[in-house]
Design an enzyme around this catalytic site. Structure first.
Site, PDB file in Angstrom:
ATOM      1  N   CYS A  72       4.179  -4.367   1.568  1.00  0.00           N
ATOM      2  CA  CYS A  72       3.219  -3.643   2.477  1.00  0.00           C
ATOM      3  C   CYS A  72       2.228  -4.628   2.969  1.00  0.00           C
ATOM      4  O   CYS A  72       1.903  -5.668   2.059  1.00  0.00           O
ATOM      5  CB  CYS A  72       2.359  -2.406   1.756  1.00  0.00           C
TER       6      CYS A  72
ATOM      7  N   TYR B 298      16.887   2.548  -0.628  1.00  0.00           N
ATOM      8  CA  TYR B 298      15.686   2.291  -1.360  1.00  0.00           C
ATOM      9  C   TYR B 298      15.489   3.393  -2.487  1.00  0.00           C
ATOM     10  O   TYR B 298      15.363   4.673  -2.119  1.00  0.00           O
ATOM     11  CB  TYR B 298      14.583   2.235  -0.523  1.00  0.00           C
TER      12      TYR B 298
ATOM     13  N   HIS C  64       9.457   2.763  -6.764  1.00  0.00           N
ATOM     14  CA  HIS C  64       8.217   3.061  -6.788  1.00  0.00           C
ATOM     15  C   HIS C  64       7.750   4.424  -6.884  1.00  0.00           C
ATOM     16  O   HIS C  64       6.547   4.974  -6.502  1.00  0.00           O
ATOM     17  CB  HIS C  64       7.716   2.470  -5.333  1.00  0.00           C
TER      18      HIS C  64
ATOM     19  N   ASP D  21       4.760  -2.148 -10.755  1.00  0.00           N
ATOM     20  CA  ASP D  21       5.678  -3.155 -10.287  1.00  0.00           C
ATOM     21  C   ASP D  21       4.618  -4.318  -9.929  1.00  0.00           C
ATOM     22  O   ASP D  21       4.858  -5.393 -10.162  1.00  0.00           O
ATOM     23  CB  ASP D  21       6.129  -2.631  -9.044  1.00  0.00           C
TER      24      ASP D  21
END
Ligand code: ADP
Ligand code: SF4
Length: 691
Positions: free
Chosen positions: A30, A169, A172, A265
């Site tokens: 991000c 994906y 997360h 993470d």
């Protein structure tokens, strides 16, 4: 040139139909830019490719309007309207010889869809995980068919936009594929629920769809959280995480593996060491012949070589090390290891995303400024004239101002009052868990020592009189700030009563030369945090580690509330509890009366008392700007003294973060010699066109 020990890092890696030029891989991260600041994002990613990263990825790109996470500024690939901004990114990366990757995502029950007002979707009826009072609806077969089609269309669009690597994906806890995989989220009874193979079905289908759709030209990467750090309640490296890798082993062209959630993470240096994910992801390579990417805040080439040689990963994944130093690969390639600007693991970069503003970085003041200010992390234009600059104060602002002015070719004198360089970057690095913050000073000192045009003086506390006597034309005061001792802070706007003569301390008593620990009287200690970032929590930790009984009192509803933006808040809370610190949240400090504090509930005002032998006030700071003010008061003497400009920078100007001080120092150097129009916006803007 390059040390042959590092040759292995520059071997090409095949990712399906595309070839990465080396092993440096900027994983999706991000940046607070996304679809809203696309020119900024393209320039920022392009600089990383220029710096040698073989693969440069976007942040997550929502594939559909039912997967949007407003207010966060991620990428979007909903339809063809998104193609121009995505093309800008791929072109910026390709021009520099990099491969561009895109992390396609449907956010499932992580998307409240505040903007689109679409009904959130997930494997089962579940609350949306960000606390919004809406629920994700259990997807039926039509929804699943739609999702597969949306993903496929997004992949085709991504290929059209020029991407070389397209992600599937499941990480997360933010992606619908992980939600389907997870036993705790998936209570379906059809062929998409129950057994692991059933829960994996949608991921498998989408991987196959994506390979069929774009696999001829694009590498298909699978980003997967092998461990959710939830023990038996979640996916784990010993359990289903391993089984997933076994079952899908050769299906993706690349495995990008990590741990979930994002908080786990991207842990800060305060809570996790470099390479902390190795123990979770280490097994993956033994189960697949496809390249494996992992992360762990690696900044040292020796550690990188080790993880490749030990067979832990094929490509060195990085988000933060690539933010702190976009030129990290080039520097290794050119044998300039000392020039690597190492990430300090503070997560100020994450705060951009958290507040929906473009990314910033403590170590790299040009991060996020590549397009709007035209700042390059390595290049800075030479100054027109070799003018002289005096910089007073050798903390983050002063060191960076001196370094960057030196890089511009100015004649710099840097004076520091104390016997050591670094200011708060030195002092705060001695607090528990913050030793890596010293890198802010270390890197700058390393660079400064290479500059013959910078003179540096320690043990030089300058006065206005001294400065006037030197006759150096340009003066920057970077003399820092001091913590307030009167209680004025975030919520309190009047001085506290009853502090005179009492044992009252501030963070300054425990930093630098402060001997606060030795001076603390016996008895219970109270840290009052009315500031909200890391300092209150870290001081409570320091005092508890010294064996003292500590209560942390704060008007906030959370301990160290702003560390929520650096994704540390839950870790801070846990650590304080583990250290035996008593927490009193939602509580105001009203005054002190002898050996007790007067407290009040922040919501009802109900009074309370708390025994206190010594009070540590962490409230707010005041600029240490005495010298600056003295000089301003003597402005009439400047011309005769040969002084043309005087400016305060960093905490001396307005106390803030170390990142802000470094930025201020850098900006001083960049703007040196420029006439700044105070009425003009000093950077380019991305203004939305009205339809
Ligand atoms: P910033 O974060 O803005 O760089 P710091 O507090 O980290 O601020 O650093 C300020 C530095 O300035 C400290 O190292 C301090 O010792 C030094 N300093 C303060 N006053 C003077 C002075 N009069 N002369 C020289 N150095 C000073
Ligand atoms: Fe590293 Fe901090 Fe920069 Fe993020 S902001 S890249 S954690 S130094």
């Amino acid at each position: 040139m390059r040390d042959p020990r590092y040759d292995i890092l520059f071997e090409p890696v095949q990712i399906g139909p595309v070839t990465a030029r080396n092993r440096f891989y900027q994983v999706p991260h991000c940046c607070g830019m996304g679809y809203r600041f696309p020119s900024s994002a393209a320039a920022m990613r392009g600089v990383k490719a220029e710096g040698g990263w073989a693969v440069v990825c976007t942040e997550e790109a929502e594939i559909h309007h039912s997967a949007e996470i407003t207010p966060y500024l991620e990428n979007r690939i909903w339809d063809d309207q998104d193609l121009p901004h995505l093309k800008a990114m791929t072109e910026a990366v390709h021009v520099q010889g990099g491969l561009a990757g895109i992390e396609l995502v449907h956010n499932g029950q992580h998307a409240a869809n505040h903007y689109s007002r679409a009904v959130p979707l997930g494997p089962s009826h579940r609350a949306v995980d960000n606390g919004a009072p809406v629920q994700a609806r259990a997807m039926d077969k039509t929804d699943i068919a739609n999702l597969r089609r949306w993903h496929r269309q997004a992949a085709i669009r991504a290929r059209e936009a020029g991407f070389d690597i397209v992600y599937v994906y499941a990480g997360h806890d933010m992606a619908v594929l992980q939600h389907f995989l997870s036993r705790r989220h998936n209570e379906r009874t059809d062929e998409y629920g129950g057994s692991l193979e059933n829960r994996l079905r949608l991921t498998r289908e989408i991987l196959i769809d994506t390979k069929e759709a774009v696999g001829d030209r694009c590498g298909v990467a699978f980003r997967f959280a092998v461990d959710e750090l939830l023990g038996e309640d979640g996916i784990s490296a010993e359990g289903e995480g391993r089984e997933v890798v076994e079952r899908l082993a050769e299906l993706p062209d690349l495995w990008d593996v990590n741990v979930s959630t994002w908080q786990n993470d991207s842990q800060t240096a305060r809570f996790a060491e470099e390479g902390y994910q190795e123990r979770y992801i280490g097994f993956v390579k033994s189960l697949t012949s496809k390249p494996v990417v992992g992360v762990g805040r690696y900044t040292s080439p020796d550690a990188m070589v080790r993880v490749v040689k030990q067979g832990i990963m094929d490509m060195i994944g990085a988000a933060r090390p690539s933010i702190a130093d976009p030129f990290l690969p080039k520097k290794i390639e050119e044998g300039r290891i000392d020039d690597i600007r190492e990430c300090i693991g503070c997560n100020i970069c994450v705060t951009g995303d958290e507040v929906s503003a473009p990314i910033r970085c403590t170590q790299n003041p040009t991060m996020g400024e590549e397009w709007r200010r035209g700042w390059h992390p390595e290049v800075i234009p030479a100054a027109k004239d070799r003018e002289r600059v005096l910089i007073v104060g050798g903390g983050p602002a002063g060191l960076e101002a001196a370094r960057a002015c030196g890089q511009r070719g100015l004649e710099v004198v840097l004076a520091e009052a104390s016997e050591a360089w670094g200011g708060r970057a030195l002092h705060e690095s001695r607090l528990p868990g913050l030793s890596s913050w010293g890198r802010v000073k270390d890197w700058r000192l390393g660079q400064l020592h290479k500059l013959a045009n910078v003179e540096m003086y320690l043990a030089s506390p300058l006065t206005a009189e001294d400065i006037l006597s030197y006759g150096i034309a340009h003066v920057a005061l970077a003399t820092g700030a001091t913590w307030r001792r009167d209680g004025i802070g975030l919520t309190r706007h009047q001085p506290l009563a009853g502090l005179d003569g009492a044992a009252v301390f501030t963070p300054d008593d425990f930093l630098g030369e402060g001997d606060g620990l030795d001076r603390l009287p016996a008895g219970p200690l109270v840290v009052y945090d009315d500031e909200g970032y890391f300092m209150g929590g870290v001081l409570a930790e320091l005092l508890a580690k010294a064996g003292r009984a500590v209560t942390l009192v704060t008007p906030a509803a959370l301990v160290s509330p702003w560390t929520d933006k650096t994704m540390e808040q839950a870790f801070v809370h846990r650590r304080l509890v583990e250290k035996g610190v008593t927490l009193r949240l939602g509580t105001l400090l009203k005054g002190r009366d002898g050996d007790a504090l007067d407290l009040a509930c922040a919501y009802t005002g109900a009074p309370a008392r708390l025994d206190c032998a010594a009070l540590v006030l962490v409230t707010s700071r005041l600029p240490r700007d005495g010298v600056y003010q003295d000089l301003k008061a003597r402005e009439s003497e400047w011309t005769e003294a040969g002084i043309e400009s005087v400016q305060s920078i960093g905490d001396c100007h307005a106390p803030a973060t170390i990142a802000a001080a470094v930025y201020a120092g850098h900006r001083y150097a960049r703007e040196f010699g420029e006439v700044i129009d105070p009425d003009a916006t000093p950077f380019k803007r991305e203004v939305i066109q009205v339809d």
